[in-house]
Design an enzyme around this catalytic site. Structure first.
Site, PDB file in Angstrom:
ATOM      1  N   LYS A  13      35.847   1.465  26.588  1.00  0.00           N
ATOM      2  CA  LYS A  13      36.635   0.226  26.530  1.00  0.00           C
ATOM      3  C   LYS A  13      38.118   0.468  26.276  1.00  0.00           C
ATOM      4  O   LYS A  13      38.801  -0.352  25.660  1.00  0.00           O
ATOM      5  CB  LYS A  13      36.060  -0.723  25.465  1.00  0.00           C
ATOM      6  CG  LYS A  13      34.605  -1.078  25.719  1.00  0.00           C
ATOM      7  CD  LYS A  13      33.978  -1.852  24.594  1.00  0.00           C
ATOM      8  CE  LYS A  13      32.490  -2.082  24.885  1.00  0.00           C
ATOM      9  NZ  LYS A  13      31.777  -2.724  23.777  1.00  0.00           N
ATOM     10  N   HIS A  35      47.274 -19.464  47.140  1.00  0.00           N
ATOM     11  CA  HIS A  35      47.157 -19.895  45.747  1.00  0.00           C
ATOM     12  C   HIS A  35      47.661 -21.319  45.557  1.00  0.00           C
ATOM     13  O   HIS A  35      47.160 -22.055  44.724  1.00  0.00           O
ATOM     14  CB  HIS A  35      47.901 -18.926  44.819  1.00  0.00           C
ATOM     15  CG  HIS A  35      47.069 -17.760  44.398  1.00  0.00           C
ATOM     16  ND1 HIS A  35      46.265 -17.776  43.291  1.00  0.00           N
ATOM     17  CD2 HIS A  35      46.892 -16.537  44.963  1.00  0.00           C
ATOM     18  CE1 HIS A  35      45.647 -16.624  43.164  1.00  0.00           C
ATOM     19  NE2 HIS A  35      46.009 -15.848  44.173  1.00  0.00           N
ATOM     20  N   GLU A  84      39.334 -18.239  38.310  1.00  0.00           N
ATOM     21  CA  GLU A  84      40.536 -18.035  39.113  1.00  0.00           C
ATOM     22  C   GLU A  84      40.308 -18.513  40.542  1.00  0.00           C
ATOM     23  O   GLU A  84      39.426 -17.991  41.248  1.00  0.00           O
ATOM     24  CB  GLU A  84      40.949 -16.567  39.130  1.00  0.00           C
ATOM     25  CG  GLU A  84      42.203 -16.322  39.975  1.00  0.00           C
ATOM     26  CD  GLU A  84      42.582 -14.863  40.085  1.00  0.00           C
ATOM     27  OE1 GLU A  84      43.463 -14.541  40.900  1.00  0.00           O
ATOM     28  OE2 GLU A  84      41.988 -14.051  39.368  1.00  0.00           O
ATOM     29  N   ASP A 107      28.806  -5.845  30.009  1.00  0.00           N
ATOM     30  CA  ASP A 107      29.780  -5.950  28.921  1.00  0.00           C
ATOM     31  C   ASP A 107      31.170  -6.142  29.535  1.00  0.00           C
ATOM     32  O   ASP A 107      31.712  -5.215  30.146  1.00  0.00           O
ATOM     33  CB  ASP A 107      29.751  -4.678  28.075  1.00  0.00           C
ATOM     34  CG  ASP A 107      30.592  -4.795  26.811  1.00  0.00           C
ATOM     35  OD1 ASP A 107      31.453  -5.692  26.761  1.00  0.00           O
ATOM     36  OD2 ASP A 107      30.383  -3.988  25.891  1.00  0.00           O
TER      37      ASP A 107
END
Length: 583
Positions: free
Chosen positions: A394, A568, A262, A470
């Site tokens: 998660k 951006h 990004e 993770d």
């Protein structure tokens, strides 16, 4: 000068694509050495031996002639053959080893000739114009928005020459394609992880008819992931790693690695680090350190389930349960057990310290030990699953937001008003108001669970990928509430992030891979800390929180100053008006 001629002169070894088994390989043009009847190293050995043998033979014969007063010009057949062999071997060795040296003396290199040819055909004005254009391109190279570059030209393709399979590998590929040999068994049967990945990759391409030419295969240690990180590999994905910092946290500067695709993310976090540094740095507090696992068990009645709940939560029994739990590891230490009942089903939430490991496997083994122990006193207990989602791993869950999971950290800094104005390009009042309406009220309107922040998950994910954590645990690890408050009579800004569930480790899993290990080493938290177990993982958690603090501060400032879209468009999107581009 004709441009095609120039490019041809500079292409010394053209490479042509060759399609084989649905895959395009790179094939070089034939070389002169390919025509030799023997391999090149054998041919060299033959001529070396021949050269020195005939030299020794001729010197010996001539010495005998001198002793016997025989004229040197009188030669027999053997001497004639030796002289011919001498010149043949000398010419070969000179051509093989000395041609570049001879050419460098007789004439300059081919590139110099090409340059002189170009100079003869290009005017002085054209040369000056070319130099000006190159200077402009170099100057503007770093100013081109990433998105604009993609619009103007197609993205570069990552091509990697994959050697064609050998005859033996070809047979194995056919067996995998036909289903005679399972793909997952290649590593164990071949004993070569790199070869197994290559064969699996080729078999996959033939079965699907899809090319994997852009997925790298070479230059990766496939042995390091065997049985630990990834099964049935066919390559690896490249993710760029940027650096934000220095982040001044608790009096120490850290350069934070961030793996992301990004645009603006690293630059924005870096700006937040600068604002923090100029204001004296940030400070952090570790509130809690404990990983959780919650199995679910079932009884015939709710009354029986409640009996086990009372037994587990009785302080008298904790020492015994702790001893049973701690057998699983020298680092895992049971901290608490909390239970919740749903009818006749009981959920047992174990929490324990895990040293420098993230600790999921460690705590799972400890929980299994306790369940086996409880089975003696509660034989009617039916263990449904080692994880009953009361952990919770998660998944967004209120239990993690309230109780915490992994490392619970709060990080804060006071940003001076001058830095807010000059570096962040906004003011304290605007930031405080935006935080209240966006991060607090706006998130409440959306029914957010642990999402009272601007983009904490952005930074968490980037640091996690770079350091071998993770990535899926980004879900609960990104639980964060960002607070902004005016202090010192409204002149300065107090900013803080509270993150109750940062799940990180510095040993095990992806942390032992070379790239991720290098990023951990950059932060000074690589591996286990031998002096104070768990201190490396705890330090990494505080660095994650400090990085989130920098990212939150910068993004909120960009929003308050109306810079988000502009930044951006500069770094992550094209600024072209697409309505004016003809199709």
């Amino acid at each position: 000068m004709d441009m095609s001629r120039r490019s041809t002169n500079k292409t010394m070894a053209p490479v042509r694509p060759m399609k084989m088994g649905g895959v395009v390989y790179d094939r070089k043009e034939p070389k002169a050495s390919d025509a030799l009847p023997l391999p090149l190293y054998l041919t060299n050995a033959v001529f070396f031996t021949l050269f020195f043998s005939v030299v020794y033979f001729l010197l010996t014969r001539w010495r005998e002639k001198i002793r016997n007063s025989t004229p040197l010009h009188i030669v027999d057949l053997s001497e004639i053959v030796a002289i011919v062999a001498f010149f043949a071997s000398f010419i070969y060795l000179l051509g093989f080893f000395g041609i570049d040296f001879v050419q460098s003396i007789i004439r300059p290199s081919a590139d110099v000739w090409a340059a002189e040819d170009d100079d003869a055909s290009v005017t002085a004005d054209a040369i000056a114009q070319k130099h000006d254009e190159e200077a402009i391109l170099k100057e503007e190279a770093c100013k081109v928005p990433c998105g604009a570059a993609l619009v103007d030209s197609p993205p570069p393709q990552f091509t990697q020459a994959v050697p064609p399979p050998t005859e033996e590998d070809e047979e194995i590929i056919k067996s995998v394609v036909e289903g005679k040999m399972p793909s997952y068994s290649l590593e164990s049967k071949l004993g070569d992880c790199k070869r197994a990945a290559s064969i699996r990759r080729e078999a996959l391409q033939r079965k699907t008819g899809k090319s994997l030419a852009g997925l790298p295969l070479e230059n990766f240690d496939y042995e390091s992931i065997l049985g630990q990180c990834c099964e049935m590999p066919i390559g690896y994905v490249q993710i760029p790693v940027g650096i934000a910092g220095p982040l001044l946290l608790d009096g120490i500067e850290y350069m934070v690695p961030m793996a992301t695709t990004e645009g603006c993310l690293v630059a924005s976090t870096n700006r937040g680090c600068k604002a923090i540094n100029l204001s004296g740095g940030a400070s952090s507090v570790l509130l809690r350190d404990g990983m959780s696992r919650a199995p679910v068990v079932r009884f015939a009645t709710a009354q029986r389930a409640a009996q086990l709940k009372f037994f587990l939560e009785d302080p008298v029994n904790f020492e015994t349960l702790s001893m049973v739990f701690n057998r699983s590891s020298r680092f895992g230490r049971l901290q608490s057990i909390k239970c919740a009942i749903a009818g006749k089903n009981l959920y047992l939430r174990f929490s324990c310290s895990t040293g420098d490991a993230m600790g999921m496997n460690m705590i799972s083994k400890g929980v299994q030990n306790v369940l086996d122990f409880l089975q003696n006193d509660f034989p009617d207990m039916d263990v449904i699953g080692i994880s009953g989602n009361f952990c919770s791993d998660k998944k967004p869950a209120a239990v993690n937001w309230i109780e915490g999971r992994g490392k619970s950290v709060v990080c804060e800094a006071i940003i001076s008003g001058d830095v807010v104005r000059k570096v962040l390009k906004t003011n304290v009042e605007a930031l405080v108001e935006l935080n209240m309406l966006k991060n607090l009220a706006g998130s409440a309107m959306a029914g957010a669970l642990g999402g009272f922040n601007a983009h904490a998950s952005n930074i968490v994910s980037a640091v996690y990928i770079a350091t071998g954590q993770d990535p899926a645990q980004n879900v609960e690890s990104s639980h964060c509430i960002t607070m902004l408050e005016a202090v010192n009579d409204g002149k300065d800004l107090h900013v803080s992030v509270t993150m109750p569930s940062i799940e990180v480790g510095t040993v095990g899993g992806g942390t032992q891979l070379a790239s991720q290990s290098a990023c951990l080493n950059l932060l000074g938290v690589k591996g286990a800390n031998r002096e104070a177990a768990g201190s490396n993982a705890r330090l990494l958690a505080t660095i994650v929180a400090g990085s989130v603090l920098a990212g939150e501060l910068s993004l909120m400032s960009a929003l308050a100053a109306g810079q988000l879209v502009k930044s951006h468009m500069k770094y992550n999107r094209s600024s072209k008006d697409v309505s004016k581009i003809s199709s």
